[in-house]
Write a protein that holds these residues in place. Structure first.
Motif, PDB file in Angstrom:
ATOM      1  N   ARG A 171      -4.708   3.635   4.477  1.00 24.84           N
ATOM      2  CA  ARG A 171      -4.125   4.018   3.193  1.00 24.84           C
ATOM      3  C   ARG A 171      -4.158   2.882   2.174  1.00 24.84           C
ATOM      4  NH1 ARG A 171       1.556   6.571   4.183  1.00 24.84           N
ATOM      5  NH2 ARG A 171       1.191   7.136   1.998  1.00 24.84           N
ATOM      6  N   ALA A 172      -4.941   1.836   2.458  1.00 25.32           N
ATOM      7  CA  ALA A 172      -4.949   0.654   1.602  1.00 25.32           C
ATOM      8  C   ALA A 172      -5.384   0.953   0.174  1.00 25.32           C
ATOM      9  CB  ALA A 172      -5.848  -0.418   2.207  1.00 25.32           C
ATOM     10  N   ALA A 173      -6.238   1.956  -0.011  1.00 22.74           N
ATOM     11  CA  ALA A 173      -6.773   2.250  -1.349  1.00 22.74           C
ATOM     12  C   ALA A 173      -5.873   3.178  -2.158  1.00 22.74           C
ATOM     13  CB  ALA A 173      -8.165   2.857  -1.234  1.00 22.74           C
ATOM     14  N   GLU A 174      -4.807   3.700  -1.568  1.00 24.37           N
ATOM     15  CA  GLU A 174      -3.911   4.567  -2.337  1.00 24.37           C
ATOM     16  C   GLU A 174      -3.298   3.771  -3.486  1.00 24.37           C
ATOM     17  OE1 GLU A 174      -1.099   6.533   0.158  1.00 24.37           O
ATOM     18  OE2 GLU A 174      -2.642   7.351   1.490  1.00 24.37           O
ATOM     19  N   PRO A 175      -3.183   4.364  -4.680  1.00 26.47           N
ATOM     20  CA  PRO A 175      -2.776   3.588  -5.867  1.00 26.47           C
ATOM     21  C   PRO A 175      -1.480   2.810  -5.705  1.00 26.47           C
ATOM     22  CG  PRO A 175      -3.574   5.748  -6.512  1.00 26.47           C
ATOM     23  CD  PRO A 175      -3.522   5.767  -5.028  1.00 26.47           C
ATOM     24  N   ALA A 176      -0.449   3.436  -5.153  1.00 22.65           N
ATOM     25  CA  ALA A 176       0.838   2.751  -5.049  1.00 22.65           C
ATOM     26  C   ALA A 176       0.765   1.576  -4.078  1.00 22.65           C
ATOM     27  CB  ALA A 176       1.915   3.734  -4.604  1.00 22.65           C
ATOM     28  N   ILE A 177       0.134   1.784  -2.923  1.00 22.99           N
ATOM     29  CA  ILE A 177       0.022   0.712  -1.938  1.00 22.99           C
ATOM     30  C   ILE A 177      -0.853  -0.409  -2.474  1.00 22.99           C
ATOM     31  CG2 ILE A 177      -0.855   0.139   0.360  1.00 22.99           C
ATOM     32  CD1 ILE A 177       0.046   2.929   1.249  1.00 22.99           C
ATOM     33  N   ALA A 178      -1.979  -0.056  -3.089  1.00 20.73           N
ATOM     34  CA  ALA A 178      -2.859  -1.083  -3.643  1.00 20.73           C
ATOM     35  C   ALA A 178      -2.162  -1.897  -4.719  1.00 20.73           C
ATOM     36  CB  ALA A 178      -4.114  -0.415  -4.216  1.00 20.73           C
ATOM     37  N   ALA A 179      -1.310  -1.260  -5.545  1.00 20.97           N
ATOM     38  CA  ALA A 179      -0.607  -1.974  -6.610  1.00 20.97           C
ATOM     39  C   ALA A 179       0.375  -2.979  -6.036  1.00 20.97           C
ATOM     40  CB  ALA A 179       0.109  -0.972  -7.504  1.00 20.97           C
ATOM     41  N   VAL A 180       1.077  -2.590  -4.983  1.00 22.61           N
ATOM     42  CA  VAL A 180       2.057  -3.511  -4.389  1.00 22.61           C
ATOM     43  C   VAL A 180       1.355  -4.683  -3.722  1.00 22.61           C
ATOM     44  CG1 VAL A 180       3.899  -3.752  -2.680  1.00 22.61           C
ATOM     45  CG2 VAL A 180       3.768  -1.696  -4.099  1.00 22.61           C
ATOM     46  N   VAL A 181       0.268  -4.411  -2.989  1.00 27.38           N
ATOM     47  CA  VAL A 181      -0.479  -5.486  -2.340  1.00 27.38           C
ATOM     48  C   VAL A 181      -1.061  -6.435  -3.379  1.00 27.38           C
ATOM     49  CG1 VAL A 181      -2.485  -6.033  -0.894  1.00 27.38           C
ATOM     50  CG2 VAL A 181      -0.955  -4.138  -0.261  1.00 27.38           C
ATOM     51  N   ALA A 182      -1.603  -5.889  -4.468  1.00 27.14           N
ATOM     52  CA  ALA A 182      -2.153  -6.725  -5.528  1.00 27.14           C
ATOM     53  C   ALA A 182      -1.093  -7.616  -6.142  1.00 27.14           C
ATOM     54  CB  ALA A 182      -2.803  -5.856  -6.605  1.00 27.14           C
ATOM     55  N   ALA A 183       0.120  -7.104  -6.254  1.00 23.93           N
ATOM     56  CA  ALA A 183       1.213  -7.892  -6.844  1.00 23.93           C
ATOM     57  C   ALA A 183       1.581  -9.089  -5.988  1.00 23.93           C
ATOM     58  CB  ALA A 183       2.434  -7.010  -7.052  1.00 23.93           C
ATOM     59  N   LEU A 184       1.251  -9.039  -4.686  1.00 25.34           N
ATOM     60  CA  LEU A 184       1.543 -10.189  -3.831  1.00 25.34           C
ATOM     61  C   LEU A 184       0.838 -11.452  -4.309  1.00 25.34           C
ATOM     62  CD1 LEU A 184       1.339  -8.628  -0.251  1.00 25.34           C
ATOM     63  CD2 LEU A 184       3.388  -9.383  -1.448  1.00 25.34           C
ATOM     64  N   THR A 185      -0.343 -11.324  -4.853  1.00 28.62           N
ATOM     65  CA  THR A 185      -1.115 -12.493  -5.271  1.00 28.62           C
ATOM     66  C   THR A 185      -0.787 -12.931  -6.688  1.00 28.62           C
ATOM     67  OG1 THR A 185      -2.942 -11.100  -6.040  1.00 28.62           O
ATOM     68  CG2 THR A 185      -3.014 -11.864  -3.755  1.00 28.62           C
ATOM     69  N   THR A 186      -0.191 -12.041  -7.490  1.00 25.98           N
ATOM     70  CA  THR A 186       0.075 -12.379  -8.891  1.00 25.98           C
ATOM     71  C   THR A 186       1.535 -12.563  -9.220  1.00 25.98           C
ATOM     72  OG1 THR A 186       0.104 -10.033  -9.481  1.00 25.98           O
ATOM     73  CG2 THR A 186      -1.998 -11.190  -9.652  1.00 25.98           C
ATOM     74  N   GLU A 187       2.420 -11.922  -8.412  1.00 27.01           N
ATOM     75  CA  GLU A 187       3.859 -11.929  -8.751  1.00 27.01           C
ATOM     76  C   GLU A 187       4.717 -12.358  -7.577  1.00 27.01           C
ATOM     77  OE1 GLU A 187       5.100  -8.234 -10.426  1.00 27.01           O
ATOM     78  OE2 GLU A 187       3.147  -7.864 -11.310  1.00 27.01           O
ATOM     79  N   ARG A 188       4.124 -12.928  -6.539  1.00 24.26           N
ATOM     80  CA  ARG A 188       4.927 -13.256  -5.350  1.00 24.26           C
ATOM     81  C   ARG A 188       6.085 -14.145  -5.764  1.00 24.26           C
ATOM     82  NH1 ARG A 188       1.710 -15.588  -0.495  1.00 24.26           N
ATOM     83  NH2 ARG A 188       0.925 -13.456  -0.540  1.00 24.26           N
ATOM     84  N   PRO A 189       7.345 -13.776  -5.304  1.00 26.79           N
ATOM     85  CA  PRO A 189       8.500 -14.559  -5.702  1.00 26.79           C
ATOM     86  C   PRO A 189       8.400 -15.991  -5.204  1.00 26.79           C
ATOM     87  CG  PRO A 189       9.156 -12.470  -4.696  1.00 26.79           C
ATOM     88  CD  PRO A 189       7.692 -12.614  -4.487  1.00 26.79           C
TER      89      PRO A 189
END
Length: 295
Positions: free
Chosen positions: A277-295
């Motif tokens: 399910r990696a390509a599903e929009p919601a999952i992909a958006a959260v994973v992508a945020a790990l590299t740009t918005e990681r706390p």
């Protein structure tokens, strides 16, 4: 014979409350109707789902396999009605995490999904159950501790949090001559609320036992927020992740103790999803945020 949501709702409710009579009260239905719906579902499955006794009901192996999927079906059905009424909502992401990590994980996921207009539903499970739900497809994302998992599950590093000891500013360890500096032996003379998770937890516990620590003064608590509450009320020193009490530290409602011989202790959190399910929009958006918005 078709599967009906009402049958699943009876099954899930009975499993939750532990008896058919209690399920009937919960659902505001007649008990014979509840019993008949359960029998109907069991005929459809071809196996008993609940063991009945004078003490109530308990799940059979088949019932235990069905339960998480039945819960998810009901969640999706309920949410589908909400989505149909809200034409600007694009979908729903179901997230599973333990309560101790929710204050870190939920705001991050909500922020990542805001541009997609996704609803977020969160439930509370320990890591083994959360990973099982990801593998079974009954939750979309989970934030968990790292541990062995099914091949179908993909893990991403989310956050690594240090574990610290905190207390109120008027606590003897903070206000005394040492002014917030002590060793583990010094800690052991006071009530301790320990959120025992992560790398270093077992070594710290062994050192406490060597101190020694009185059993009646050691509270092992699975919820970090509950441990923090004990520190806020002055009933204990809390040993927990720094993120749990960042606001308290900033407001000087709690102070961090310098425990000189405390082992290196961190809680590493992972983001988990099903590989397929990696390509599903919601999952992909959260994973992508790990590299740009990681706390």
């Amino acid at each position: 014979m078709a599967l009906e949501l009402a049958d699943l709702r009876v099954f899930v409710t009975a499993a939750s409350v532990g008896s058919l009579s209690a399920a009937a009260r919960e659902l505001r239905a007649a008990q014979p109707s509840v019993s008949e719906r359960l029998r109907r579902l069991e005929r459809l499955v071809g196996k008993p789902l609940l063991d009945r006794s004078n003490r109530g009901v308990s799940l059979t192996p088949a019932g235990a396999r069905l339960l998480p999927h039945a819960e998810r079906c009901l969640e999706l059905a309920d949410r589908a009605l909400d989505i149909a009424r809200e034409d600007d909502t694009q979908g729903t992401l179901h997230m599973t995490t333990h309560a101790s990590y929710a204050q870190l994980a939920v705001p991050f996921v909500v922020s990542a999904l805001r541009p997609l207009r996704y609803a977020v539903v969160v439930d509370d499970q320990h890591t083994p159950s959360a990973l099982q739900r990801v593998a079974a497809g009954t939750t979309d994302l989970a934030v968990t501790l790292p541990m062995p998992h099914a091949h179908e599950v993909r893990l991403h590093a989310f956050r690594s949090e240090p574990v610290i000891a905190v207390c109120r500013p008027d606590h003897p360890l903070a206000a005394g001559p040492a002014q917030g500096s002590c060793d583990i032996a010094g800690l052991s003379g006071h009530p301790l609320a320990v959120n025992r998770w992560g790398t270093g937890a077992d070594l710290f516990h062994e050192q406490l036992l060597d101190a020694p620590t009185r059993a009646h003064q050691l509270y092992e608590i699975s919820s970090a927020e509950t441990a923090a509450d004990l520190a806020r009320s002055g009933q204990a020193v809390a040993v927990l992740t720094r993120a749990t009490v960042e606001r308290d530290l900033a407001a000087a409602a709690l102070v961090r103790l310098d425990v000189r011989d405390m082992p290196e202790w961190r809680v590493d959190l992972m983001l988990a999803h099903h590989r397929a399910r990696a390509a599903e929009p919601a999952i992909a958006a959260v994973v992508a945020a790990l590299t740009t918005e990681r706390p």
